[in-house]
Design an enzyme around this catalytic site. Structure first.
Site, PDB file in Angstrom:
ATOM      1  N   GLN A 220       0.568   1.302  -7.288  1.00  0.00           N
ATOM      2  CA  GLN A 220       1.589   0.815  -8.227  1.00  0.00           C
ATOM      3  C   GLN A 220       1.962  -0.646  -7.918  1.00  0.00           C
ATOM      4  OE1 GLN A 220       2.583   2.577 -10.763  1.00  0.00           O
ATOM      5  NE2 GLN A 220       4.204   1.246 -11.536  1.00  0.00           N
TER       6      GLN A 220
ATOM      7  N   GLU B   6     -13.415  20.317  12.107  1.00  0.00           N
ATOM      8  CA  GLU B   6     -13.676  19.758  10.777  1.00  0.00           C
ATOM      9  C   GLU B   6     -12.369  19.255  10.169  1.00  0.00           C
ATOM     10  OE1 GLU B   6     -15.712  22.475   8.192  1.00  0.00           O
ATOM     11  OE2 GLU B   6     -15.471  21.173   6.437  1.00  0.00           O
TER      12      GLU B   6
ATOM     13  N   GLN C  26      13.598  -5.883  -3.357  1.00  0.00           N
ATOM     14  CA  GLN C  26      14.082  -4.774  -2.546  1.00  0.00           C
ATOM     15  C   GLN C  26      13.353  -3.463  -2.852  1.00  0.00           C
ATOM     16  OE1 GLN C  26      18.156  -3.239  -3.001  1.00  0.00           O
ATOM     17  NE2 GLN C  26      18.408  -3.637  -0.829  1.00  0.00           N
TER      18      GLN C  26
END
Ligand SMILES: Cc1cc2nc3c(=O)[nH]c(=O)nc-3n(C[C@H](O)[C@H](O)[C@H](O)COP(=O)(O)OP(=O)(O)OC[C@H]3O[C@@H](n4cnc5c(N)ncnc54)[C@H](O)[C@@H]3O)c2cc1C
Length: 421
Positions: free
Chosen positions: A376, A282, A319
């Site tokens: 985000q 599971e 960046q």
């Protein structure tokens, strides 16, 4: 494009020299077909079939599932016809009889199809309920249920959790009392996946009033087509995973024949032992699904950040975004390495409970935290329900709760850290 081709062919030739398949993170996309160290070319063909199956489901149909907070029953028959149910269940009982890795391919493909396909709960049906029956059921029980579980006529659920608690299974209140040869079942279960559509429930109940619960729980095959009194409550409204059917079940003096007890007399009071035995599987299924969903969310975000422009260029040129995606990819790869090893160990019968718990803990925690970071990068659109990333964010949250919470995973792992003297 040319750069990508060169990069891929460089990697391909390196892997050809080694005679090995690429890891999925070495290919252009984490979701590419033809990768994965535990898989082979036959599994790639199966993966293509799975991908086609999910791509063939119309947007209107899924929208209905979302609105109804559960899929339709027909999809189960369609999946049965496509060979997507009970994939690694032994063929002698009516399963497909494929190696375990095929069921992992199916699990990944449902996840790669996107968060509108959290349901239907094929993984729980084929990877949790069916193994209980084949591992502990009588010959009669296996032959009775597995063939129709493979075709999708029988839809199954598993009922452990009760309104008063899920982590502490030993405190279970649902009980079954003998009445002649029969059993009388009373109690209730909640948060039961596939619960509304299910016509077969594998239900845990106390079968001994006195003594430690570990030696007092049994499992029953409750067939709604045969027994009166199995009432279904309202379909529960969740913050995510709307296409996944989640229900309450009530048992009011449900009369069950002796043949409903899993394993019959041999299974009496062995339910806890059975659960302990099935937990690694599971947990592997839950963890692998979490990873595959995260891989899919990563690819969607990679594409979005290349297309979305801000301050005169794509987000992917910034960046901060590049480094964030690099960090997330590294986290995904660390989970994938664990996944590959756990799948390999499981298929050899060597995966222990603690390792499975570590995989479940790590993969699901990474899924929740990384999807939060990915969202985000979508800005305000990430918060809009029409976007997959919003559904993924809401759907991910429960992965650290069901199939054993993160706290319980840590508890189990710690027992290995500090073994009892
Ligand atoms: C969408 C969904 C689907 C589900 N599907 C199924 C299903 O198909 N079948 C089924 O049987 N169940 C199912 N569950 C139930 C799930 O397994 C339980 O929710 C889970 O086991 C936690 O139980 P609980 O909700 O009662 O929380 P509780 O057990 O009440 O725990 C509450 C909090 O306390 C913490 N806690 C508890 N004990 C300890 C401890 N000893 N030490 C530290 N912390 C502790 C927990 O980690 C948790 O954070 C599902 C749940 C959800 C939300």
């Amino acid at each position: 494009m040319l750069r990508n081709l060169t990069r891929s062919s460089r990697k391909l030739s390196a892997s050809a020299q080694l005679g090995a398949r690429l890891h999925n993170w070495q290919s252009e996309k984490l979701t590419d077909i033809g990768t994965g160290v535990n898989y082979d070319s036959d599994m790639d063909i199966f993966r293509e079939q799975c991908r086609k199956f999910w791509a063939g489901i119309s947007a209107e149909r899924v929208e209905k599932w979302d609105k109804n907070h559960m899929p339709d029953a027909e999809i189960w028959r369609e999946a049965g016809e496509a060979g997507l149910l009970c994939i690694d269940t032994p063929a002698e009982y009516g399963g497909i009889g494929a190696p375990f890795e095929y069921s992992m391919v199916a699990c990944e493909e449902q996840a790669y199809a996107g968060p509108k396909f959290y349901g239907p709960g094929f993984g729980l049906h084929s990877g949790i309920v069916a193994p209980y029956i084949t591992s502990f059921g009588t010959e009669e029980q296996k032959h009775k249920y597995i063939p129709s579980m493979t075709t999708g006529e029988t839809i199954s659920c598993i009922g452990m959790t009760e309104p008063s608690g899920g982590s502490d299974l030993q405190a279970m209140k649902t009980n079954a009392v003998r009445d002649g040869d029969d059993w009388i079942l009373n109690g209730s279960k909640t948060f039961i996946s596939n619960g509304t559509l299910a016509n077969l429930g594998l239900i845990a109940a106390r079968t001994k009033k006195e003594g430690r619960a570990a030696h007092a729980i049994s499992l029953f095959l409750v067939d709604t087509r045969e027994h009166n009194g199995f009432n279904k409550g309202k379909n529960l409204r969740k913050i995510g995973q709307h296409s996944y059917d989640t229900a309450e079940l009530f048992f009011d003096d449900v009369r069950l024949p002796a043949s409903a007890l899993l394993g019959e007399e041999e299974g009496l009071n062995k339910g806890f032992y059975m659960m302990m035995n099935e937990l690694p599987r599971e947990r592997v299924g839950c963890a692998l699904e979490a990873l595959a969903r995260l891989e899919n969310a990563f690819e969607q975000t990679r594409q979005y950040t290349q297309e979305r422009k801000a301050f005169g260029g794509p987000l992917s040129d910034k960046q901060v975004i590049k480094h964030s995606m690099a960090e997330i990819k590294t986290e995904i790869v660390s989970v994938r390495l664990m996944a590959d090893e756990c799948v390999r160990l499981y298929s050899r019968g060597e995966l222990d409970n603690e390792t499975a718990s570590m995989f479940k803990l790590y993969a699901t925690e990474k899924y929740v935290s990384c999807v939060n970071k990915l969202l985000q990068h979508w800005g305000g659109w990430g918060y809009m329900w029409e976007y997959d990333i919003a559904k993924e964010y809401a759907g991910a949250r429960v992965f650290t709760i069901y199939a054993g919470t993160s706290e319980i995973m840590k508890e189990l792992i710690s027992r290995d850290v500090y073994p009892r003297k």
